[in-house]
Structure formats: structure tokens, C-alpha cells
Design an enzyme around this catalytic site. Structure first.
Site, PDB file in Angstrom:
ATOM      1  CB  CYS A 185      78.145   7.980  79.050  1.00 55.42           C
ATOM      2  SG  CYS A 185      78.150   8.816  80.615  1.00 55.42           S
TER       3      CYS A 185
ATOM      4  NE  ARG B  63      81.653  14.804  86.121  1.00 52.45           N
ATOM      5  CZ  ARG B  63      80.851  13.864  86.597  1.00 52.45           C
ATOM      6  NH1 ARG B  63      80.205  14.068  87.717  1.00 52.45           N
ATOM      7  NH2 ARG B  63      80.705  12.722  85.944  1.00 52.45           N
TER       8      ARG B  63
ATOM      9  CD  GLN C  43      82.495   8.874  86.459  1.00 53.87           C
ATOM     10  OE1 GLN C  43      82.626   8.689  85.257  1.00 53.87           O
ATOM     11  NE2 GLN C  43      81.407   9.388  86.986  1.00 53.87           N
TER      12      GLN C  43
ATOM     13  CG  ASP D 125      81.530   5.204  84.163  1.00 57.56           C
ATOM     14  OD1 ASP D 125      80.443   4.788  84.617  1.00 57.56           O
ATOM     15  OD2 ASP D 125      81.630   6.187  83.410  1.00 57.56           O
TER      16      ASP D 125
ATOM     17  CG  HIS E 123      78.351   3.481  80.225  1.00 56.62           C
ATOM     18  ND1 HIS E 123      79.633   3.953  80.287  1.00 56.62           N
ATOM     19  CD2 HIS E 123      77.573   4.404  80.849  1.00 56.62           C
ATOM     20  CE1 HIS E 123      79.631   5.121  80.893  1.00 56.62           C
ATOM     21  NE2 HIS E 123      78.400   5.419  81.258  1.00 56.62           N
TER      22      HIS E 123
ATOM     23  CE  LYS F  97      69.416   9.895  90.851  1.00 55.54           C
ATOM     24  NZ  LYS F  97      70.494  10.786  91.148  1.00 55.54           N
TER      25      LYS F  97
ATOM     26  CG  HIS G 120      74.871   5.965  82.845  1.00 59.13           C
ATOM     27  ND1 HIS G 120      75.729   6.696  82.078  1.00 59.13           N
ATOM     28  CD2 HIS G 120      73.644   6.178  82.325  1.00 59.13           C
ATOM     29  CE1 HIS G 120      75.044   7.334  81.142  1.00 59.13           C
ATOM     30  NE2 HIS G 120      73.771   7.036  81.271  1.00 59.13           N
TER      31      HIS G 120
HETATM   32 ZN   LIG Z   1      77.720   7.055  82.222  1.00 61.61          ZN
END
Ligand SMILES: [Zn+2]
Ligand SMILES: [Zn+2]
Length: 646
Positions: A337, A366, A384, A386, A388, A472, A518
Site C-alpha cells: 500500500c 513478514r 499478494q 493486491d 488499491h 471490511k 485494499h
Molecule cells: Zn493494502
């Protein structure tokens, strides 16, 4: 008289003090035989609890999650009764229900305990269950409760009692066993018809490794013997499908201690699978208006100080990377992000530019404790899927709907037909801890619920489960074995746009702050592949199969013909291999089947002479001989059907 409202909205009148069991009896005896407990207003209680005032009542049976939990927790008491009978002097910690079954933490003193004792305990439990002992609830004064467990010399229960207030303490007794418990419980032990002790492990008292290690016995019970059989079958099947086992057998991925714990190595076949998934999602995302971006695997420490990730994870994660330059520090990317926020900022944005949807297959790192690592589902480095979405507050609802569409498209194409969602909202009363404007929250929360409803998504609402920076929605899928997996998330965020001072110029010519969403349908490719392996048992749909076909020449005389066939298949994007080994055809077929190759193309004398191929399909057997074009048409159609990609 009081009014009882049922879940279907029906209302009936009863005398005050009526119990859920009496209510069930007034409806039908069959129902009453299955009632395990009841939900009165929002509280789960014994079926024998008197209802004193108007209430909403749901009778709980084995078909309700809370009914099952009550059944299993009551079974923990039954197991304790059996243990006490077989091993006098046993001390008891806690015995809760878990997702599948229950456990009890016990202290057997210096007695040895292992799985060879399981059978004896199971038999004892069944013997006690047949006595149909009622679970009797009794309020006790704290002093009496302490005296009882002092007499039994059970320091664990005594410690639990310390935390309880006089006046709120209850005992439950069934047969010869009494436990400190607030309940609720099933009416009597006779409901428990089958029992299986599953495993035994060590567990620290109160989860504290400085305290005594107790013996934790896991078990499961059912109201019908047949259900236990089915459960044990699924358990075996789950072992057979374990992605760590299949990943090795199918040569999809591996781990190397030298590379590092929790860092998966994708082998060639696994990489094909992963790339197919990526490409599938990439195409769907482009159609849905996303713009792909690429950002580096590291970012300056400052970036994560700004985003807040450093304060939150800095100490407990990978430590900063230093360069020869004084004071220069980088962090491995824990999230994509912040990088995407900086992409938003490369130029001024106007309300007409929004929504801006930035997508990246971004690899993040992580730190997880080594004991937490598990195959591909808990790793230290993962990618991910991912994206945004930066949008105006009035676009949140529309964007949410579009994301749900995309996620459901992905799930269905990959064979997950049963899914549900959890909507996480603010706490109903405590609003202090959330950032962002109240009216924006209200709008976003309403938008999430409305989108879930409009898209026909079964969902539950959990208050107080939202992050402090936004509400979320999490997706859950059910796999072929009925297990639930949490997959992707859609998360509204008011915080990062603020921290990164993101702006756009509105139609009023004023500066406004965009909302950030996200979203990741798979969550991570690693986790998703693990679930996909277990869901399909490695029998991937044709379009995803690393080897889609195997060309099997009957002998080396047909090598050239086999090679020629394979070249033509490759031209049509069908992949696999030619089995050149000097083996009998039967062996080649068996090996291809073990490797779960969807199609086998067998060529010999007859095929070569007539310019044909003989096709075998995994799971279906012989499809006969045909021209290569006819086969390719079959394969292409199967691929298109599965991806809905027409
Ligand atoms: Zn994010
Ligand atoms: Zn209990």
C-alpha cells in the site's frame, strides 16, 4: 403470559417460566428430542432455563453451530467424568469446544498417558452416556465452591475461581462428576452416541510457558454413529490431500533450510500453475479497469514510518537493511500500500481521474515465528494479488460492488461454489477508537452491507471487528471436504490517505481526500495454491494443470510421430511432455495417472498409419481414436468452459 418470538417471526404465547424444552414439546415431540440448548434473546442457555419475560427464542439443534458447541462442550464434561472414574485424582484445567470437537487440559500427576489409553476412555464415555445423566445446573456461593475444590485438591479450578465473583458462580453435575462451569449444556448425556479421542498434546496452563505443562486431550463426539464414520473419512481424506504432501509429489514447490524457513521455492510445475493463476486474474482485472503497476521489494524506513507500519510491526518483524551510506535504512516490504500511495502522488489528481485502481502481484515479507510456519499457508515471504482503489467517498459503494463481482467470478471459475462473507463494522457504542469522519464511516458501512445484499452474498455482521482505520469484508470459501477457509479481503481505509496526504481536486475546485480500498481476492498466491491443491486433491482443471497432456509413444518406432504431435499441440498453447522412456505403454499410462495429467495421447502403429491419436482422459478412461484437430477442439472447449472465458 409471555410472548415468544421465533426466528421465522412467528409469535406464540406461553406461561411465564416456560422452558425452551417445553416450548419445543408444544411444537412437536420430534423437535424436542433434538433440542440441545436454546438462544434466548442473544444468550445461549440450557433448554431447561425458565423464560420469565417476552423473548426471541431459537431452539438449537445439532444443525446450529451453537448447538454443536454446546454438545461438544458437554462432551468435555463427559470425558472428564470418564477420566476421573479411570484415573482418580486427576486435576482439571479447562475443557472448551473448538471448531471440530473439544479438548480438556488435565493434570494426571505422574501417571503416563498416551494414545493406547484412548479406547478405554472412549468405552467409559459411552458407558456413562448410556446412563442418560442429566446435566444439572446449581448456583453456588464462592466460599462453598472453594471448599469443594480444596477438598478435591484441584489448584487449577481454585485459580479459575479467584477470577470469579460471588453470586455468579455455577456448578454443573452429571452422574458422579461436578465441574465449575457457567454452561450451557445439553439436557443429558444420552445424546452423545459416538466418541473418538483424536490426539494428545502438551499445553501450558493458561498458555503461559512458565507454568505447568498439562496434558491436552482432543476428542470429538456425535449424536449419530454414522456421523463419526463420515468425519473420520474426511479426516483421512484431508491427510491424503495435504498440500505439503501433494506439493512434493507433484513437484510444485519445495523448501530449503539453506534458503531459509518459510520461504517457498516454486519448482517449474508449480510456477506454471502460479503463472496461469496470475494471468487469469490479470486479464480479469484489466477488464475491470485496473492498471497494473510494479514496485520494489524494499522501501525506505521513512516510507513505513509515514504509513505507520514501522511503529506497528517494526520491532517484531524483519529488521532494517543498512547500506554503506550513513543512516540509510530500508525495510523489506510488509505491504504494498505505501508504494501505491506514492504512485497516486506522482501527479495532481482531479475528481475525474477517480477511481484509480492500481494492481500489483506484490511480494511481501513478514516475520512469523518458526513454530507458526505451515507449508504454503503460513510463510515468511508471499505474493499478494493486491490492488488499491483510490476513489471519492461517493464511489465507495459502486467500487465495492465491482470488487465483489470480480471476487465471485474468480471463486466460481476456480471451482469454489460455496462462499460466505463476514462484514466487520465499528463497535456499536465505543466510537472513539476509530479514525475518519463519522458520516464517511456510516456511508461506507451501509455501502458494504448493501453490496453484499445486492450480490446475494450470504454474510454475517460482526460489530467491533472493523480495523480502527476502516470497515471490511472478508470472504470465506468451503472446500470439497466442507472445510472453511478464509480467503480474500476488501478493506476500506481512511488512514493511509491521511498519512500520505493524498488529495484530489473536486468539482468545487477544492482539495478533497480520497478513500482507499485494499483488496486481494486470493489473499496470497501461496495460500490460494495451498487451498486449491487441497480442494482438488491435485486434480487441477485442465487450464491450470502444469502438464495438461502426455504424449505416449507405444515404442521408439513412433518417436518422430509423437514429437510431431507434441509440436502441433504446443503451437495451440497446450503443454505437457512426450514420454520417451523405454518403458511399456502400461507403465507410461500409470505414471501419467499418478502425476494427475488430464489427457494421455497414445500413438502407435495404427495411429501413425491413419494420422490419428488415441486419447485417454484421467478419471474417464478411453475416449477412442480421433484426429489431432478433434482432440484439440475437445481440450480448447474444456479450457474455455472452466474459465468462463468465452
Ligand atoms: Zn493494502
Ligand atoms: Zn461446562
Amino acid at each position: 403470559m409471555i410472548k415468544i418470538t421465533f426466528p421465522d417471526g412467528n409469535i406464540r404465547e406461553y406461561n411465564s417460566g416456560v422452558t425452551p424444552m417445553e416450548v419445543a414439546l408444544s411444537i412437536s415431540e420430534g423437535l424436542a428430542r433434538n433440542v440441545l440448548a436454546a438462544k434466548v434473546d442473544d444468550q445461549v442457555v440450557d433448554a431447561s432455563t425458565a423464560i420469565q419475560a417476552d423473548a426471541h427464542v431459537q431452539l438449537l439443534t445439532w444443525n446450529d453451530t451453537e448447538g454443536k458447541k454446546t454438545f461438544w462442550h458437554s462432551s468435555a464434561h463427559l470425558m472428564a467424568e470418564a477420566l476421573e472414574a479411570l484415573y482418580p485424582g486427576t486435576k482439571f484445567g479447562i475443557g472448551p469446544a473448538i471448531e471440530n470437537g473439544f479438548y480438556y487440559d488435565i493434570d494426571l500427576g505422574d501417571k503416563e498417558f498416551g494414545s493406547d489409553q484412548f479406547k478405554q476412555i472412549e468405552d467409559k464415555m459411552l458407558e456413562l452416556a448410556r446412563q442418560k445423566s442429566e446435566y444439572l445446573r446449581k448456583p453456588v456461593a464462592k466460599a462453598d465452591a472453594i471448599a469443594y475444590f480444596q477438598e478435591k485438591d484441584d489448584e487449577y479450578k481454585l485459580e479459575l475461581l479467584e477470577g470469579l465473583e460471588d453470586g455468579s458462580i455455577t456448578f454443573y453435575t452429571q452422574g458422579n462428576f461436578t465441574d465449575l462451569c457457567r454452561g450451557p449444556h445439553i439436557p443429558q448425556t444420552g445424546f452423545i452416541k459416538s466418541v473418538k479421542l483424536l490426539s494428545v498434546a502438551g499445553a501450558y496452563w493458561r498458555g503461559d510457558e512458565k507454568r505447568k505443562q498439562m496434558t491436552r486431550i482432543y476428542a470429538i463426539t456425535f449424536p449419530k454413529a454414522k456421523e463419526l464414520e463420515e468425519y473420520l473419512f474426511l479426516l483421512e481424506e484431508a491427510k491424503r490431500r495435504d498440500h505439503r504432501k501433494l506439493g512434493k509429489e507433484l513437484e510444485l514447490f519445495a523448501f530449503s533450510e539453506k534458503v531459509g524457513l518459510g520461504l517457498p521455492l516454486w519448482l517449474p510445475k508449480g510456477t506454471i500453475l502460479r503463472e496461469r493463476l496470475e494471468n487469469f486474474l490479470r486479464r480479469a482485472q484489466v477488464r475491470a479497469g485496473y492498471s497494473p503497476v510494479v514496485t520494489p521489494h524494499i522501501g525506505s524506513k521513512e516510507l513505513y514510518v509515514t504509513s505507520g507500519h514501522y511503529a506497528k510491526y517494526g520491532k517484531d518483524s524483519f529488521q532494517p537493511i543498512h547500506t554503506p551510506d550513513e543512516g540509510e535504512e530500508f525495510l523489506l516490504k510488509p505491504m504494498n500500500c505505501p508504494h501505491h500511495c506514492e504512485i497516486y502522488k506522482v501527479k495532481p489528481r482531479s475528481y475525474k481521474d477517480l477511481p484509480l485502481r492500481l494492481a500489483e502481484f506484490g511480494t511481501v515479507y513478514r516475520y512469523e515465528q518458526s513454530g507458526e510456519l505451515h507449508g504454503l499457508t503460513r510463510v515468511r515471504g508471499f505474493t499478494q494479488d493486491d490492488a488499491h482503489i483510490f476513489c471519492r467517498p461517493d464511489q465507495v459503494e459502486d467500487e465495492f460492488m465491482k470488487v465483489i463481482d470480480l471476487v465471485l467470478y474468480v471463486f466460481k471459475a476456480l471451482g469454489f461454489h460455496e462462499f460466505s462473507a463476514q462484514v466487520s463494522l465499528r463497535d456499536k457504542t465505543d466510537r472513539e477508537k476509530y479514525i475518519g469522519r463519522d458520516e464517511d464511516w456510516e456511508k461506507a458501512e451501509a455501502a458494504i452491507i448493501k453490496s453484499a445484499q445486492e450480490k446475494g452474498l450470504p454474510y454475517v455482521v460482526e460489530y467491533g471487528e472493523a480495523a480502527f482505520y476502516g470497515p471490511k469484508l472478508d470472504f470465506m470459501v468451503r472446500d470439497a471436504l466442507g472445510r472453511k477457509w478464509q480467503l480474500g479481503t476488501i478493506q476500506v481505509d481512511y488512514q493511509l490517505p491521511q498519512r500520505f496526504e493524498l488529495e484530489y481536486t473536486g468539482s468545487d475546485n477544492q482539495k478533497h481526500r480520497p478513500v482507499m480500498i485494499h483488496r486481494a481476492p486470493f489473499g496470497s498466491l501461496e495460500r490460494f495454491v495451498a487451498i486449491l491443491i487441497e480442494n482438488t486433491a491435485g486434480n487441477f482443471p485442465l487450464w491450470l494443470s502444469p502438464d495438461q497432456l502426455a504424449v505416449l509413444p507405444i515404442s521408439e518406432k513412433y518417436e518422430d510421430y509423437a514429437n510431431d504431435i507434441y509440436l502441433r499441440l504446443q503451437e495451440r498453447d497446450l503443454r505437457g511432455y512426450v514420454d520417451h522412456r523405454d518403458e511399456k505403454i502400461g507403465r507410461k499410462i500409470r505414471d501419467a495417472e499418478v502425476s494427475k495429467v488430464p489427457f494421455m495421447i497414445i500413438v502407435g502403429d495404427k495411429e501413425q498409419a491413419e494420422g490419428l491419436v488415441s486419447i485417454r482422459k484421467k478419471g474417464q478412461g478411453d475416449l477412442g481414436s480421433m484426429t489431432l484437430d478433434a482432440f484439440m477442439a475437445i481440450a480448447q472447449e474444456e479450457i474455455q468452459q472452466l474459465t468462463h472465458d468465452k
